[in-house]
Design a protein around this motif. Structure first.
Motif, PDB file in Angstrom:
ATOM      1  N   LEU A  61       0.798  -1.215   0.000  1.00  0.00           N
ATOM      2  CA  LEU A  61       0.000   0.000   0.000  1.00  0.00           C
ATOM      3  C   LEU A  61       0.838   1.276   0.000  1.00  0.00           C
ATOM      4  N   GLY A  62       2.022   1.228   0.650  1.00  0.00           N
ATOM      5  CA  GLY A  62       2.748   2.466   0.823  1.00  0.00           C
ATOM      6  C   GLY A  62       4.181   2.502   0.343  1.00  0.00           C
ATOM      7  N   LEU A  63       4.717   1.358  -0.098  1.00  0.00           N
ATOM      8  CA  LEU A  63       6.131   1.324  -0.473  1.00  0.00           C
ATOM      9  C   LEU A  63       6.426   2.217  -1.668  1.00  0.00           C
ATOM     10  N   ALA A  64       5.501   2.274  -2.620  1.00  0.00           N
ATOM     11  CA  ALA A  64       5.726   3.105  -3.805  1.00  0.00           C
ATOM     12  C   ALA A  64       5.901   4.573  -3.421  1.00  0.00           C
ATOM     13  N   GLN A  65       5.006   5.069  -2.538  1.00  0.00           N
ATOM     14  CA  GLN A  65       5.110   6.458  -2.105  1.00  0.00           C
ATOM     15  C   GLN A  65       6.408   6.707  -1.344  1.00  0.00           C
ATOM     16  N   CYS A  66       6.783   5.748  -0.500  1.00  0.00           N
ATOM     17  CA  CYS A  66       8.021   5.899   0.280  1.00  0.00           C
ATOM     18  C   CYS A  66       9.247   5.954  -0.627  1.00  0.00           C
ATOM     19  N   CYS A  67       9.249   5.123  -1.669  1.00  0.00           N
ATOM     20  CA  CYS A  67      10.385   5.099  -2.595  1.00  0.00           C
ATOM     21  C   CYS A  67      10.519   6.425  -3.340  1.00  0.00           C
ATOM     22  N   ILE A  68       9.388   6.974  -3.766  1.00  0.00           N
ATOM     23  CA  ILE A  68       9.405   8.252  -4.484  1.00  0.00           C
ATOM     24  C   ILE A  68       9.895   9.368  -3.575  1.00  0.00           C
ATOM     25  N   VAL A  69       9.350   9.389  -2.350  1.00  0.00           N
ATOM     26  CA  VAL A  69       9.743  10.423  -1.384  1.00  0.00           C
ATOM     27  C   VAL A  69      11.235  10.320  -1.063  1.00  0.00           C
ATOM     28  N   ALA A  70      11.718   9.082  -0.855  1.00  0.00           N
ATOM     29  CA  ALA A  70      13.135   8.884  -0.522  1.00  0.00           C
ATOM     30  C   ALA A  70      14.028   9.338  -1.661  1.00  0.00           C
ATOM     31  N   PHE A  71      13.642   9.019  -2.896  1.00  0.00           N
ATOM     32  CA  PHE A  71      14.443   9.392  -4.069  1.00  0.00           C
ATOM     33  C   PHE A  71      14.571  10.914  -4.181  1.00  0.00           C
ATOM     34  N   ILE A  72      13.445  11.613  -3.985  1.00  0.00           N
ATOM     35  CA  ILE A  72      13.452  13.078  -4.101  1.00  0.00           C
ATOM     36  C   ILE A  72      14.149  13.713  -2.903  1.00  0.00           C
ATOM     37  N   ALA A  73      13.854  13.186  -1.700  1.00  0.00           N
ATOM     38  CA  ALA A  73      14.419  13.784  -0.483  1.00  0.00           C
ATOM     39  C   ALA A  73      15.942  13.700  -0.460  1.00  0.00           C
ATOM     40  N   LEU A  74      16.499  12.605  -0.971  1.00  0.00           N
ATOM     41  CA  LEU A  74      17.950  12.451  -0.978  1.00  0.00           C
ATOM     42  C   LEU A  74      18.643  13.533  -1.803  1.00  0.00           C
ATOM     43  N   LEU A  75      17.944  14.050  -2.804  1.00  0.00           N
ATOM     44  CA  LEU A  75      18.521  15.088  -3.661  1.00  0.00           C
ATOM     45  C   LEU A  75      18.793  16.377  -2.894  1.00  0.00           C
TER      46      LEU A  75
END
Length: 335
Positions: A29-43
């Motif tokens: 349910l939530g892994l996709a959102q977490c992956c997107i957030v992590a990818f952007i946040a790391l930048l």
């Protein structure tokens, strides 16, 4: 001196099993959102180089999901999947041998709410797929949308998931060495809207694309029915013509995924929550249906093979339903 370890207590085993299912449900349910957030946040951190390097890797590796993916034996054999298997429990039943010199196209029914049986049987080794079908490599098709999510795409490929498009399917089915099984959840996301205990309605009457694909590649069709798949969750009543069903249908048209309003038990209580009920799932794999190869099959030829597939699936259901407490007067309904 021999040291003996006491076996794990039943409460501990159940906690591990429940934890595995909780992880699976919430990762879905939530892994996709977490992956997107992590990818952007790391930048925006001092670790920005990780996202930058992954972006380069993503571009170079963009064709891999459609070419059979990149599976990991370690992740497929992870102990967490065995705990998840034992929670329900889930079993895989073979009724016929599959020749490893051939490729196969397997139709999985029904979708259920979260396709637990399909995931455990074909994306992990928890139910012993490789032991039951030696020499056969399973692939499960999933919406192409999920393979566009950074990090998540690599996790999905590790289990043997591939995008649900014609090019990806053809790549698996035309491999000359054989020994590949492509599993398709034919009813798809739309069928999930009818997934509730005691339901044996399959969205299959007008779904013939998988049959045409099998004919074009001369690939035998294998029917599979997962008893108990629809019993894991209750769903808010959404009959056809209702406002809720209309909204769900519109969202599916836009996003490609359905949003069934499901509920079952909680983590620490059994009255309400999104954790599935502890109800057994048994996936029965039928015998292969031979298909004659033809590059451009006619509608009549597709219809004939499709009708044969429906008959074999119904036969498989009728032969095994008594073992899994399905009422005598219950039969498959194709819509």
């Amino acid at each position: 001196m021999k040291v003996e370890f006491a076996p794990r207590s039943v409460p501990l085993q159940r906690r591990l099993q429940t934890a595995a299912v909780v992880q699976w449900v919430f990762s879905f349910l939530g892994l996709a959102q977490c992956c997107i957030v992590a990818f952007i946040a790391l930048l925006f951190t001092r670790f920005w180089l990780l996202s930058a390097l992954y972006a380069v890797w993503w571009v170079l590796d963009r064709e891999t999901p459609g070419r059979g993916g990149r599976r990991s034996r370690v992740l497929r054999g992870c102990a967490v999947w065995r705990h998840m298997r034992d929670y329900f429990p889930v079993t895989l039943v073979k009724t016929a041998e599959l020749d490893p010199r051939q490729n196969y196209l397997l139709g999985f029914h029904p979708h259920g709410v979260l396709a637990a049986g399909a995931f455990l049987n074909f994306c992990t080794e928890a139910t012993g797929f490789s032991s039951l079908f030696p020499g056969i490599t399973p692939h499960l098709m999933m919406l192409s949308l999920w393979f566009r999510v950074p990090f998540l795409r690599d996790y999905l490929m590790s289990g043997g998931l591939v995008p649900s498009d014609k090019e990806s399917a053809s790549h698996v089915l035309q491999r000359p060495e054989g020994g590949n099984l492509l599993a398709i959840i034919v009813g798809g996301a739309q069928e999930a809207l009818d997934a509730r205990p005691g339901s044996y309605t399959l969205l299959l009457r007008h779904r013939k694309g998988f049959v045409r694909l099998a004919i074009q590649h001369g690939t035998p069709l294998v029917p599979a029915f997962s008893f108990g798949e629809n019993d894991l969750f209750d769903q808010v009543r959404n009959p056809k013509g209702s406002w809720l069903r209309w909204i769900q249908h519109q969202l599916q048209q836009v996003m490609g995924i359905s949003l069934p309003l499901f509920h079952a038990r909680g983590i620490f209580q059994y009255r309400f929550g999104v954790i599935p009920y502890r109800r057994p799932i048994c996936t029965v794999v039928g015998k292969p249906i031979p298909v004659q190869k033809k590059h451009k099959p006619s509608e009549q030829e597709v219809n004939e093979v499709h009708e044969k597939y429906l008959n074999e699936l119904s036969k498989l259901f009728e032969e095994h339903k008594a073992k899994y407490n399905v009422p005598k007067d219950s039969h498959l309904e194709f819509i």
